[in-house]
Design a protein around this motif. Structure first.
Motif, PDB file in Angstrom:
ATOM      1  N   GLU A  22      -8.643 120.839 -56.573  1.00  0.00           N
ATOM      2  CA  GLU A  22      -7.793 120.289 -55.514  1.00  0.00           C
ATOM      3  C   GLU A  22      -7.272 118.904 -55.878  1.00  0.00           C
ATOM      4  N   ARG A  23      -8.110 118.111 -56.561  1.00  0.00           N
ATOM      5  CA  ARG A  23      -7.680 116.780 -56.977  1.00  0.00           C
ATOM      6  C   ARG A  23      -6.537 116.876 -57.990  1.00  0.00           C
ATOM      7  N   ILE A  24      -6.664 117.792 -58.931  1.00  0.00           N
ATOM      8  CA  ILE A  24      -5.602 117.983 -59.924  1.00  0.00           C
ATOM      9  C   ILE A  24      -4.310 118.409 -59.243  1.00  0.00           C
ATOM     10  N   VAL A  25      -4.413 119.361 -58.316  1.00  0.00           N
ATOM     11  CA  VAL A  25      -3.223 119.871 -57.621  1.00  0.00           C
ATOM     12  C   VAL A  25      -2.559 118.758 -56.798  1.00  0.00           C
ATOM     13  N   SER A  26      -3.365 117.932 -56.140  1.00  0.00           N
ATOM     14  CA  SER A  26      -2.819 116.826 -55.338  1.00  0.00           C
ATOM     15  C   SER A  26      -2.086 115.818 -56.221  1.00  0.00           C
ATOM     16  N   VAL A  27      -2.695 115.496 -57.355  1.00  0.00           N
ATOM     17  CA  VAL A  27      -2.050 114.577 -58.302  1.00  0.00           C
ATOM     18  C   VAL A  27      -0.742 115.184 -58.796  1.00  0.00           C
ATOM     19  N   ALA A  28      -0.777 116.465 -59.149  1.00  0.00           N
ATOM     20  CA  ALA A  28       0.420 117.141 -59.651  1.00  0.00           C
ATOM     21  C   ALA A  28       1.509 117.245 -58.583  1.00  0.00           C
ATOM     22  N   MET A  66      -0.058 125.758 -62.797  1.00  0.00           N
ATOM     23  CA  MET A  66      -0.333 124.469 -62.155  1.00  0.00           C
ATOM     24  C   MET A  66       0.878 123.994 -61.356  1.00  0.00           C
ATOM     25  N   LEU A  67       2.072 124.123 -61.952  1.00  0.00           N
ATOM     26  CA  LEU A  67       3.286 123.681 -61.260  1.00  0.00           C
ATOM     27  C   LEU A  67       3.509 124.470 -59.978  1.00  0.00           C
ATOM     28  N   ALA A  68       3.221 125.765 -60.015  1.00  0.00           N
ATOM     29  CA  ALA A  68       3.388 126.594 -58.813  1.00  0.00           C
ATOM     30  C   ALA A  68       2.435 126.131 -57.710  1.00  0.00           C
ATOM     31  N   GLU A  69       1.188 125.835 -58.077  1.00  0.00           N
ATOM     32  CA  GLU A  69       0.234 125.330 -57.076  1.00  0.00           C
ATOM     33  C   GLU A  69       0.629 123.961 -56.570  1.00  0.00           C
ATOM     34  N   ALA A  70       1.121 123.120 -57.484  1.00  0.00           N
ATOM     35  CA  ALA A  70       1.554 121.774 -57.089  1.00  0.00           C
ATOM     36  C   ALA A  70       2.740 121.853 -56.137  1.00  0.00           C
ATOM     37  N   LYS A  73       1.477 122.917 -52.782  1.00  0.00           N
ATOM     38  CA  LYS A  73       0.818 121.799 -52.101  1.00  0.00           C
ATOM     39  C   LYS A  73       1.852 120.846 -51.519  1.00  0.00           C
ATOM     40  N   ALA A  74       2.880 120.510 -52.299  1.00  0.00           N
ATOM     41  CA  ALA A  74       3.924 119.608 -51.831  1.00  0.00           C
ATOM     42  C   ALA A  74       4.654 120.201 -50.623  1.00  0.00           C
ATOM     43  N   CYS A  75       4.935 121.498 -50.685  1.00  0.00           N
ATOM     44  CA  CYS A  75       5.607 122.169 -49.570  1.00  0.00           C
ATOM     45  C   CYS A  75       4.718 122.207 -48.332  1.00  0.00           C
ATOM     46  N   ALA A  76       3.445 122.479 -48.530  1.00  0.00           N
ATOM     47  CA  ALA A  76       2.507 122.525 -47.400  1.00  0.00           C
ATOM     48  C   ALA A  76       2.385 121.161 -46.737  1.00  0.00           C
ATOM     49  N   GLU A  77       2.335 120.108 -47.540  1.00  0.00           N
ATOM     50  CA  GLU A  77       2.256 118.747 -46.990  1.00  0.00           C
ATOM     51  C   GLU A  77       3.505 118.420 -46.179  1.00  0.00           C
ATOM     52  N   SER A  78       4.660 118.793 -46.719  1.00  0.00           N
ATOM     53  CA  SER A  78       5.919 118.534 -46.037  1.00  0.00           C
ATOM     54  C   SER A  78       5.997 119.299 -44.717  1.00  0.00           C
ATOM     55  N   ALA A  79       5.631 120.568 -44.743  1.00  0.00           N
ATOM     56  CA  ALA A  79       5.658 121.394 -43.526  1.00  0.00           C
ATOM     57  C   ALA A  79       4.690 120.868 -42.480  1.00  0.00           C
TER      58      ALA A  79
END
Length: 201
Positions: A22-28, A66-70, A73-79
């Motif tokens: 999760e930390r890697i995905v958040s950073v990415a 990794m990019l797909a998960e990142a 994550k970015a989309c989920a945060e925005s939503a």
């Protein structure tokens, strides 16, 4: 006692691995919005996450995974940000609040934590299918979220206005970030905000 210890250790290791993942995905997720897909390297992500480059493949099958998960994550945060904002205002003010926040100067300056569609839109068409799939799903969700704020939600007109609204929001934010003239940047977002607000009444 020993059997309990043996059962607990795998769970502890699994939890630690999940937290690291999760930390890697958040950073990415921050990095792709800041530097773009092509400007985000595995080595840089792992270093920022406090890990070695070699640890990458314990978490992801490929850079694209990794990019797909990142992106997810970015989309989920925005939503989540938009949903939280809508929940705090009366329904009649939801779309206006969304427009005000999205087309604000603060959002223009918050690339790393802002909308991934505006940060990555021009690059997404050249990405792997799994990355494009994530972006497509987020676009559909945002269109639906905007359409739900209309009095005639469920009708073709509400859906069509939502398509135009999202396109205008994202395009205006992208251009407002692109120019090196602060006055023009302000004019782009303010004009879009004014137009969309009047169109929604």
């Amino acid at each position: 006692m020993m059997s309990v210890m043996r059962n607990r250790n795998p769970n502890t290791r699994a939890a630690a691995k999940e937290a690291t993942h999760e930390r890697i995905v958040s950073v990415a997720a921050r990095a792709i919005r800041r530097s773009g897909y092509d400007g985000t390297g595995v080595a840089d992500i792992m270093k920022e996450a406090g890990l070695t480059h070699g640890a990458f493949y314990a978490h992801f099958a490929s850079r694209e995974a990794m990019l797909a998960e990142a992106a997810g994550k970015a989309c989920a945060e925005s939503a989540a940000t938009v949903a939280d904002m809508i929940s705090k205002v009366p329904p009649a003010m939801a779309l206006e609040s969304m427009l005000n926040a999205y087309l604000s100067k603060e959002h223009v300056q918050s690339v790393e934590m802002g909308c991934p569609l505006a940060a990555l839109g021009s690059e997404t068409s050249r990405q792997a299918p799994e990355v494009r799939r994530v972006a497509t799903q987020h676009i559909k969700e945002m269109i639906d979220l905007i359409a739900r704020q209309a009095p005639d939600w469920g009708q073709a007109g509400a859906h069509e206005r939502a398509l135009v609204t999202l396109s205008t929001m994202v395009g205006s934010l992208l251009l407002a970030r692109a120019v090196d003239d602060p006055g023009l940047s302000d004019s782009l977002r303010e004009a879009a905000q004014k137009h969309l607000a009047s169109a929604s009444r």
